[in-house]
Design a protein around this motif. Structure first.
Motif, short mmCIF file in Angstrom:
data_model
loop_
_atom_site.label_atom_id
_atom_site.label_comp_id
_atom_site.label_asym_id
_atom_site.label_seq_id
_atom_site.Cartn_x
_atom_site.Cartn_y
_atom_site.Cartn_z
N GLU B 120 14.03 20.81 58.25
CA GLU B 120 13.21 19.61 58.04
C GLU B 120 14.04 18.33 58.08
O GLU B 120 13.58 17.28 58.48
N ARG B 134 8.87 15.34 49.80
CA ARG B 134 8.16 15.74 51.00
C ARG B 134 8.76 17.03 51.58
O ARG B 134 8.04 17.97 51.92
N LEU B 138 7.06 20.46 52.54
CA LEU B 138 6.99 20.85 53.95
C LEU B 138 7.52 22.26 54.19
O LEU B 138 7.01 22.98 55.05
N LEU B 141 4.90 24.55 53.95
CA LEU B 141 3.79 24.14 54.81
C LEU B 141 2.69 23.44 54.03
O LEU B 141 1.52 23.55 54.36
N LYS B 142 3.07 22.74 53.01
CA LYS B 142 2.11 21.95 52.23
C LYS B 142 2.24 20.50 52.68
O LYS B 142 3.35 20.00 52.88
N PRO B 143 1.13 19.81 52.85
CA PRO B 143 1.22 18.41 53.28
C PRO B 143 1.84 17.54 52.20
O PRO B 143 1.71 17.86 51.02
N PRO B 144 2.50 16.46 52.58
CA PRO B 144 3.07 15.57 51.56
C PRO B 144 1.97 14.95 50.71
O PRO B 144 0.84 14.80 51.17
N ILE B 147 0.35 10.61 51.27
CA ILE B 147 -0.28 10.06 52.48
C ILE B 147 -1.44 9.16 52.08
O ILE B 147 -2.32 9.60 51.37
#
Lengths: 885, 147
Positions: B120, B134, B138, B141-144, B147
């Motif tokens: 990453e 973040r 990541l 595979l979890k979104p930050p 956002i």
């Protein structure tokens, strides 16, 4: 892996003992990878196997093509699993396995599906993987999605697409350049990292469009830049715009922006701005002051990286503006005791550059304490700085020489000791007052020197300089001690040195003879031989008489024979009644072997050792030519070209030619090798047809009498040409010789031979042959100092060209000049380019050339040529070369 | 360009290495140069204390975290300060994954996750992510969150 339930402290002992990868074997892991094919996937187990594969790859294990393909195919099956952790690992291992083009197709559909997924994280990762493994064809298929991704509202997706763009720009520039609008939009993103990546990509897309970069910089310097990293990029691009704007006077554009960045809250930005200011060309003291002030503050920062960055920058500034850095000297002195020795060394060398005469003694005291605890590579830097300081302040030679002699006595490796010895030798040569003390320091050093190379070097130097001192006798003890205490190489060198003293100092001669006579009982042949030789040469009766001039020339003069030739002749010499005759050694220089010449000029990057400089053959050529009576009245040799091959590789006869340029003559030196063992060639010459070289008239030719198998020989042909004219032309060449059969068993040649000819390639004399490549360190200064008096400027159309780079390279080759400051490199897809050249023209006239190129859409290249030289006629000649080509 | 990210144990055995744009024949030079620098300076150094050096136009920043030595090498825009940023985010991620400055064993236990973190942070010589929160999400595979 099951962990026993133990207390944390107890756990630590176990931790040290076992590695989860202990005894890992590639074969076993590949077997384990079969779990990827299970109908019921176990995500945890699969992740563990992928981790093992990663570990193997990181340990340098490589998979065979079959193994990699098998693993890759198995991995693709894991797309069936919805487990997030496993999917993330799958993305990584696909990138690490780098599947080949024919395998990529297997995984493309799965990745395309992920790229259009509603899950943002799938999209981002699929983009990164696809862009890593894709080729141009697939890229056009996914381009639409990538463009959308660049402006995606999720910053992770946008960043993934932008960073992919940065990588793809190297391989598929045409496609990535089409994304310019989207990237432009991303530059305005509120997400800091997206802005950073977008700015980097946009600048790379537009780097050849000066106006566009200038506009980008103008708009961003007025707008908001969200991350320090992006701000640093902006500062770099701003510096580039300033550099290219070439403003010589008045307010510098964007200086205010750079100056305002000095007040930014991020140290990274402040430093970048300060460095940018110090690197402005022709920076004034007024512009420099605020930058130096912030760098000075960084010198006392608690962060080693900041201190390092600041001192490194100030060290550079000190080379050009030493006065501007003197204010930082106090802070710099405190860095001498910095724990990080790189920082301390930079501080020392900066101080040595900026210090004044009165501070030398104090500085030396501080350095003395510092030297004991740094590594040799740092010590060498310091020694070199001290050498420069001593040459700058010769009155201070005493303390600096003492310093050098003290560190010479301490522990250290060869390179370090060599740097010190070299420095002392240079100081002795440049500062006459330093000679006697310097020689004594060297004498003391060889009393306890573990490096044969340095001992012999010093003995040789003593032999030359020692006899010229007021009291040469005081060195004899040190030299003679070597005869008792050292290895044979050093003993032999000491004998030679003694002989030189004997030859130069008549009063010492009888005593030297006594010492030399003792050496004839040495256990080593070479030492005995030398002693005997010198005793005979100097006259063994030991009288106080003046030594013959010839003997002095023999002792002090050059050998005048290439050592390679001497070595070959000595190897070929068979002991017999007839003694070895040094006059029989050929003086011709053997040209470089083909393989060496044609080796590509690969430049090692990073830590690669610097390539050794080419051997200086110019002197050897000059000596060779002057030894041939026919050429003795040609005057001074201006230039010798590198050898040009006139035969294909592996043909019967290998011939190359070196063009020697004189003021009014050109001599072709044909280096010939006979590669057939069964043949002896005699009376070898080259017949040159100069009908396509009207300005040249053949004056003489010198054949080779005999050319045995695999022994290089040279034949020469000389031409006269009009003085001051860059005469050019084409010459066709035929090798003519008498060939005699050789009996392979006896090696003897038959008496009768047959005359034969062998066609060689044509040879051209071009304008570049009259130009020597001589670079200048600072082109701008050289250009300014040359003045406009003899400047000649004109414009030329070069017609349609393959590329701008090709046009630039063609003109450089045409003129045969040295490109300066890396301007021979043209950025890809650049539409304009400036190239700076320097050289010395026939008659030793310095020439500088500034070439400005522009290319149109139709590939037509236009060129503006500005020449400055010391002689108006030479400027005209350069223009004539270009206009006639 | 970030030329190299290299992680070794205190004996100089390589645990992870990523070279970018360094010819294969020069990698062993780099490896031994970096490991020697670590051996000379990192024994007894504080956790995450930064060391810096330069060789011609190439910069090196290195540090120690737990029993693990970490080196980053860069040139051009990746100067000493940018490298400090890179090494800072790598050490922060390692700390997050391992929950503490790791022993070699702990580091190897979390090897897969650490590889994901590196993936990453750096992509073929370009710094991609600098936010530890973040990155932490990541790699799963979890979104930050921001956002």
């Amino acid at each position: 892996m099951a962990q026993p339930l133990v207390k944390k402290d107890d756990d630590r002992d176990d931790e040290a003992e076992y590695s989860p990868f202990l005894g890992i074997e590639k074969g076993a892991v590949l077997q384990e990878a079969r779990v990827f094919n299970d109908p019921q996937l176990d995500p945890r187990r699969c992740s563990q196997v992928i981790t093992k594969l990663l570990y193997l790859l990181n340990q340098g294990d490589s998979f065979t093509k079959v193994e990699a393909t098998e693993v890759f195919f198995s991995v693709t099956k894991l797309f069936q699993s919805k487990d997030l952790g496993l999917r993330r690992m799958v993305y990584l291992i696909i990138k690490e396995l780098s599947p080949s083009a024919d395998e990529v197709i297997i995984v493309t559909s799965s990745l395309m599906k992920d790229m259009n997924s509603k899950t943002d994280m799938y999209r981002a990762n699929a983009i990164r993987v696809l862009c890593r493994i894709t080729d141009g064809t697939l890229l056009t298929q996914i381009e639409r999605y990538l463009k959308q991704a660049i402006v995606d509202k999720n910053p992770v997706v946008a960043s993934a697409a932008l960073v992919s763009g940065i990588h793809l720009l190297q391989t598929n520039p045409e496609i990535v350049k089409r994304w310019s609008n989207e990237v432009q939009e991303a530059v305005q993103s509120r997400a800091a990292l997206v802005q950073f990546h977008a700015l980097a990509l946009l600048q790379q897309i537009r780097q050849n469009d000066r106006l566009a970069v200038s506009k980008l910089v103008t708009s961003l310097t007025r707008g908001t830049v969200r991350s320090p990293l992006a701000q640093c990029l902006l500062i770099r691009y701003t510096s580039q715009v300033i550099r290219e704007s070439n403003t010589q006077t008045g307010d510098r554009p964007f200086y205010d922006f750079l100056e305002s960045c000095l007040r930014h809250k991020a140290e990274m930005v402040i430093f970048e701005a300060a460095r940018a200011i110090t690197e402005l060309s022709g920076v004034t003291s007024r512009e420099l002051t605020p930058a130096i002030t912030v760098l000075q503050l960084f010198l006392s920062s608690s962060k080693p990286v900041l201190r390092f960055a600041a001192v490194r920058t100030l060290n550079k500034v000190a080379m050009t503006h030493p006065m501007a850095v003197t204010n930082c000297n106090i802070d710099m002195e405190s860095l001498i005791s910095d724990q990080n020795r790189s920082i301390a060394t930079l501080a020392i060398t900066t101080l040595l550059k900026t210090g004044n005469e009165s501070s030398v003694d104090r500085l030396m005291k501080q350095i003395t304490n510092f030297m004991s605890d740094i590594a040799d590579e740092f010590k060498i830097v310091v020694v070199e700085a001290i050498r420069s300081l001593c040459l700058k302040f010769p009155l201070k030679y005493r303390s600096l020489m003492n310093f050098l002699s003290n560190i010479l006595r301490e522990e250290g490796g060869f390179e370090y000791k060599k740097a010190i010895v070299d420095s002392i030798v240079i100081l002795i040569r440049d500062i006459p007052e330093a000679k006697e003390s310097g020689l004594l320091h060297l004498c003391e050093f060889i009393e306890d020197c573990e490096f044969t190379y340095l001992s012999t070097q010093i003995l040789h130097f003593l032999g030359i300089e020692g006899p010229k001192t007021t009291d040469p006798s005081k060195y004899i003890r040190y030299i003679y001690n070597r005869v008792h205490l050292e290895n044979a190489t050093v003993r032999a060198a000491a004998v030679s040195t003694l002989a030189k003293f004997g030859a130069m100092v008549d009063a010492l001669k009888p005593r030297i003879f006594v010492l030399l006579r003792r050496c004839i009982f040495d256990s080593d042949d070479e030492v005995r031989d030398r002693a005997t030789l010198y005793l005979n040469t100097l006259g063994g009766d030991g009288e106080v008489v003046e030594t013959d001039k010839d003997v002095k020339i023999f002792l002090f003069g050059d050998l005048d024979i290439p050592l390679v030739n001497l070595e070959t002749s000595l190897k070929n010499y068979e002991p017999s009644e007839e003694s070895f005759d040094i006059d029989s050694v050929p003086k011709e220089v053997k040209s470089q072997p083909l393989v060496e010449k044609k080796a590509p000029g690969k430049k090692p990057a990073g830590l690669g050792a610097p390539p050794a400089g080419p051997p200086s053959t110019v002197d050897a050529y000059e000596r060779l030519l002057s030894s041939i009576p026919e050429f003795s009245n040609f005057g001074k040799l201006f230039k010798s070209s590198s050898p040009v091959e006139l035969t294909e590789a592996e043909t019967e006869y290998a011939v190359n030619v070196v063009k020697h340029i004189f003021d009014r003559h050109v001599v072709f030196q044909y280096n010939c090798i006979n590669t057939i063992p069964e043949q002896l060639l005699e009376n070898v010459s080259v017949i040159v047809d100069a009908s396509e070289a009207e300005d040249f008239a053949e004056v003489t030719s010198k054949p080779v009498r005999s050319l045995p198998y695999d022994t290089p020989g040279q034949t020469f042909v000389a031409f006269e040409k009009p003085d001051g004219i860059t005469a050019v032309g084409k010459f066709s060449n035929t090798l003519r010789f008498i060939v005699k059969e050789v009996d392979p068993s006896t090696g003897e040649a038959e008496e009768d031979g047959v005359e034969d000819e062998y066609q060689l390639e044509d040879l051209e004399v071009v304008a570049a042959d009259y130009m020597m490549k001589v670079g200048v360190s600072n082109f701008r200064n050289a250009w300014e100092s040359m003045g406009e008096d003899f400047e000649r400027v004109d414009e030329y159309g070069l017609g349609p060209r393959e590329s701008l780079a090709e046009a630039v390279s063609a003109v450089i080759n045409l003129l045969g000049m040295q490109p300066c400051e890396g301007t021979e490199a043209v950025a890809t897809n650049s539409r304009s380019h400036t190239c700076l050249l320097s050289g010395v023209f026939l008659g030793n006239v310095r020439v500088l050339v500034r070439l400005q190129f522009g290319i149109e859409g139709s590939r037509d290249v236009a060129m503006k040529l500005a020449v400055r030289s010391e002689d108006e006629a030479v400027g005209d000649a350069i223009h004539e070369i270009v206009s006639c080509s | 360009m970030l030329l190299a990210v290299l992680i070794s144990n205190s004996e100089g055995n390589i645990l992870i290495e990523r070279f970018n744009g360094v010819p294969a024949e020069e990698r062993s030079h780099w490896r031994s140069f970096l490991v020697k620098s670590g051996a000379d300076n990192l024994k007894g150094a504080r956790n995450e204390e930064l060391f810096v050096a330069s060789h011609k136009s190439v910069y090196v920043v290195y540090t120690v975290i737990g029993d693990v030595y970490l080196y980053v090498v860069g040139k051009d825009e990746y100067d000493e300060l940018a490298l400090a940023e890179v090494i800072f985010i790598i050490t922060a991620s390692i700390r997050d994954v391992c929950q503490k400055p790791p022993s070699e064993r702990l580091f190897l236990d979390k090897y897969g996750r650490i590889c994901l973190c590196l993936d990453e942070i750096v992509w073929k010589g370009v710094l991609e992510n600098t936010e530890r929160e973040r990155i932490n999400r990541l790699i799963r595979l979890k979104p930050p969150t921001n956002i």
